[in-house]
Design a protein around this motif. Structure first.
Motif, PDB file in Angstrom:
ATOM      1  N   GLU A 373       0.824  -1.210   0.000  1.00  0.00           N
ATOM      2  CA  GLU A 373       0.000   0.000   0.000  1.00  0.00           C
ATOM      3  C   GLU A 373       0.855   1.256   0.000  1.00  0.00           C
ATOM      4  OE1 GLU A 373      -2.765  -0.135   3.174  1.00  0.00           O
ATOM      5  OE2 GLU A 373      -3.829  -1.904   2.422  1.00  0.00           O
ATOM      6  N   ASP A 374       2.139   1.138   0.344  1.00  0.00           N
ATOM      7  CA  ASP A 374       3.023   2.301   0.376  1.00  0.00           C
ATOM      8  C   ASP A 374       4.368   1.909  -0.244  1.00  0.00           C
ATOM      9  OD1 ASP A 374       4.010   4.790   0.809  1.00  0.00           O
ATOM     10  OD2 ASP A 374       4.343   4.541   2.959  1.00  0.00           O
ATOM     11  N   PRO A 378       7.329   3.740  -7.958  1.00  0.00           N
ATOM     12  CA  PRO A 378       6.228   3.281  -8.817  1.00  0.00           C
ATOM     13  C   PRO A 378       6.696   2.165  -9.756  1.00  0.00           C
ATOM     14  CG  PRO A 378       7.083   5.356  -9.619  1.00  0.00           C
ATOM     15  CD  PRO A 378       7.811   5.075  -8.337  1.00  0.00           C
ATOM     16  N   TYR A 440       1.537   0.992 -11.151  1.00  0.00           N
ATOM     17  CA  TYR A 440       1.321   0.960  -9.712  1.00  0.00           C
ATOM     18  C   TYR A 440       1.969   2.213  -9.114  1.00  0.00           C
ATOM     19  CZ  TYR A 440      -0.147  -3.894 -10.214  1.00  0.00           C
ATOM     20  OH  TYR A 440      -0.819  -5.043 -10.574  1.00  0.00           O
ATOM     21  N   PRO A 441       1.166   3.207  -8.724  1.00  0.00           N
ATOM     22  CA  PRO A 441       1.720   4.461  -8.174  1.00  0.00           C
ATOM     23  C   PRO A 441       2.497   4.214  -6.885  1.00  0.00           C
ATOM     24  CG  PRO A 441      -0.579   4.725  -8.807  1.00  0.00           C
ATOM     25  CD  PRO A 441      -0.297   3.256  -8.839  1.00  0.00           C
ATOM     26  N   LYS A 442       3.278   5.200  -6.498  1.00  0.00           N
ATOM     27  CA  LYS A 442       4.164   5.075  -5.349  1.00  0.00           C
ATOM     28  C   LYS A 442       3.394   4.951  -4.041  1.00  0.00           C
ATOM     29  CE  LYS A 442       8.229   7.349  -3.328  1.00  0.00           C
ATOM     30  NZ  LYS A 442       9.161   8.505  -3.441  1.00  0.00           N
ATOM     31  N   HIS A 443       2.350   5.730  -3.886  1.00  0.00           N
ATOM     32  CA  HIS A 443       1.642   5.750  -2.600  1.00  0.00           C
ATOM     33  C   HIS A 443       0.188   5.317  -2.757  1.00  0.00           C
ATOM     34  CE1 HIS A 443       5.079   7.621  -0.759  1.00  0.00           C
ATOM     35  NE2 HIS A 443       5.058   8.610  -1.639  1.00  0.00           N
ATOM     36  N   SER A 444      -0.043   4.296  -3.537  1.00  0.00           N
ATOM     37  CA  SER A 444      -1.408   3.805  -3.727  1.00  0.00           C
ATOM     38  C   SER A 444      -1.380   2.308  -3.963  1.00  0.00           C
ATOM     39  CB  SER A 444      -2.070   4.506  -4.924  1.00  0.00           C
ATOM     40  OG  SER A 444      -3.333   3.944  -5.200  1.00  0.00           O
ATOM     41  N   SER A 445      -2.366   1.608  -3.440  1.00  0.00           N
ATOM     42  CA  SER A 445      -2.440   0.157  -3.634  1.00  0.00           C
ATOM     43  C   SER A 445      -3.170  -0.197  -4.924  1.00  0.00           C
ATOM     44  CB  SER A 445      -3.169  -0.490  -2.443  1.00  0.00           C
ATOM     45  OG  SER A 445      -4.501   0.022  -2.358  1.00  0.00           O
ATOM     46  N   ARG A 446      -3.846   0.787  -5.495  1.00  0.00           N
ATOM     47  CA  ARG A 446      -4.670   0.504  -6.675  1.00  0.00           C
ATOM     48  C   ARG A 446      -3.877   0.745  -7.954  1.00  0.00           C
ATOM     49  NH1 ARG A 446      -8.024   3.361 -10.128  1.00  0.00           N
ATOM     50  NH2 ARG A 446      -9.836   2.196 -10.906  1.00  0.00           N
TER      51      ARG A 446
END
Length: 468
Positions: A373-374, A378, A440-446
């Motif tokens: 999740e964090d 990315p 997959y973004p750096k600070h997102s689980s989605r």
């Protein structure tokens, strides 16, 4: 698609005196008659499991429940058997080569002349109206059919009506099975194709009705062109033995498929339509080029390929609803496979996206990635199948992108998602077709799914830069 009964029917009538056999006569019905109409004056009709009457395309072949013990019947049968042998001996690969440079009008005339009442034009309500115009220009009777999926645009239905009135024909419509449609909608909803692909819906609403229709024919005419879909139609011949569907006689090779405009460019089709002043679908003026069902069709922008307006959430170069699935090569739903020959003579699929800048993820590796999740950086991941020609086509741009992103903090990876991994990828990784690209973004689980069908370096880079 359904079949219009403006057509002729060819029957071989034979009558005999006590000493001689009179010349066999071939009679043609020059205008439409009701489906069950048959001339009262007919003494003897012999055809390929089909009476000389105009019948619905999905009608069962005529049964021969009685035997007439007469010289006339036996001799007439011999005549028909000889004709049938000549038809079956036709080399359609050779004929396709002979007609390769022929005009659509000549190809259409040959098709109608050869199959008479046992051939019909498949009309989808788009540029297929050109086929009807060509058939009209031959001066021969012809039949037209169309599949009414129940989800066509109102403009398409209005075109059907205009075409019937202009050419004085009756399009015969084929409809999907009500129980099958009801089951699909009740269990999966009205728009399940947006989530799991269009094939199931097309199979119920189009492919199965088409299969029923073609069982009443020996040949059909389509509006396929080589420039319509580079992944599936670039090699279609002007005439071929249908590789998928069966015709009146049943079994492989029992149906012939004619593609009179296979070698014609889309721009030339439109020049012809404008010159002949034929009715066209009003959706074309709104940016629609390839027109299908309303939920699965949208306009395209200038410069976009016409198939990008169909099932736009899937791969643009591999878009077939199943009516022409014979265009798709065996073993690969998207196109040709790529194999490597080993020293021992066996063949394996060669892997792709091989680069020091592309991380190869295993199943545990990607499972760990999607659980984070964090993240510290990315990730860009391509879900691929090595045999997919469209994955192969983007290999160069993806590797180049990985090189450009090296040292920027963005990890570029690949995950082979075919075979045993495919159910997992469909369930957990948004896999719809190959290739599927996820960020997959750096600070997102989605994960964010790459929405475009353009896979050049600049487009992919713009996607990454927008999200990182």
């Amino acid at each position: 698609m359904a079949f219009g009964a403006v057509t002729s029917s060819t029957a071989i009538s034979a009558s005999f005196s006590s000493h001689s056999l009179e010349q066999t006569k071939v009679s043609q019905l020059g205008s439409y008659q009701p489906v069950n109409w048959c001339p009262a004056s007919t003494v003897l009709n012999v055809s390929r499991k089909r009476s000389s009457c105009v019948k619905a395309l999905n009608a069962e072949p005529k049964r021969n429940d009685s035997i007439v013990a007469s010289a006339a019947t036996l001799l007439a049968s011999e005549v028909v058997q000889k004709v049938e042998a000549e038809v079956e001996a036709e080399d359609y690969e050779k004929l396709a080569l002979e007609l390769e440079n022929a005009s659509p009008l000549k190809i259409m005339d040959k098709a109608l002349q050869k199959f008479g009442n046992d051939i019909a034009i498949a009309f989808s309500g788009a540029e297929d109206v050109a086929l009807i115009e060509y058939a009209h220009l031959t001066g021969r009777p012809f039949r037209v059919f169309s599949l009414d999926t129940g989800r066509l645009n109102p403009e398409t239905y209005r075109l059907f009506d205009a075409v019937e009135k202009k050419y004085g024909i009756h399009i015969e419509y084929m409809f999907p099975d009500a129980v099958e449609v009801q089951t699909l909608v009740r269990t999966k909803g009205m728009f399940s194709f947006y989530e799991d692909g269009h094939q199931e819906c097309c199979r119920v609403r189009k492919v199965r009705p088409l299969r029923r229709a073609l069982k009443g024919l020996r040949a059909w005419i389509t509006g396929q062109r080589k420039d319509q879909s580079p992944g599936t139609r670039s090699e279609i011949p002007v005439v071929q033995v249908d590789p998928v569907f069966e015709g009146l006689e049943g079994g492989p090779g029992s149906l012939v498929k004619w593609n009179p405009v296979a070698n014609v460019q889309g721009t030339d089709i439109w020049k012809f339509l404008r010159t002949m002043d034929v009715p066209v679908n009003s959706l074309h003026a709104q940016g629609y080029i390839s027109i299908g069902c309303e939920p699965c069709t949208r306009p395209v922008l200038p410069g976009q390929h016409e198939r990008e307006g169909r099932w736009w959430w899937e791969d643009a170069t591999a878009k077939e609803c199943g009516l022409h699935k014979g265009n798709i090569k065996d073993g690969n739903v998207n196109g040709n496979s790529s194999v490597a020959v080993q020293a021992n003579g066996t063949t394996t699929v060669a892997d792709i996206f091989n680069s020091q800048h592309v991380v190869s993820l295993t199943r545990p590796g990607i499972e760990n990635l999607i659980k984070l999740e964090d993240r510290k950086e990315p990730w860009l991941v391509v879900l691929y199948a090595p045999w997919c020609r469209f994955c192969q086509a983007m290999e160069g741009s993806y590797v180049e992108l990985a090189e450009k992103l090296a040292g920027t903090g963005v990890k570029v990876a690949k995950f082979q998602a075919d075979g045993d991994q495919k159910p997992f990828a469909e369930r957990e990784l948004q896999l719809g077709s190959f290739p599927t690209i996820l960020f997959y973004p750096k600070h997102s689980s989605r994960a964010v799914k790459y929405p475009s069908e353009k896979r050049d370096v600049e487009s992919l880079l713009a996607f990454v830069n927008t999200l990182r």
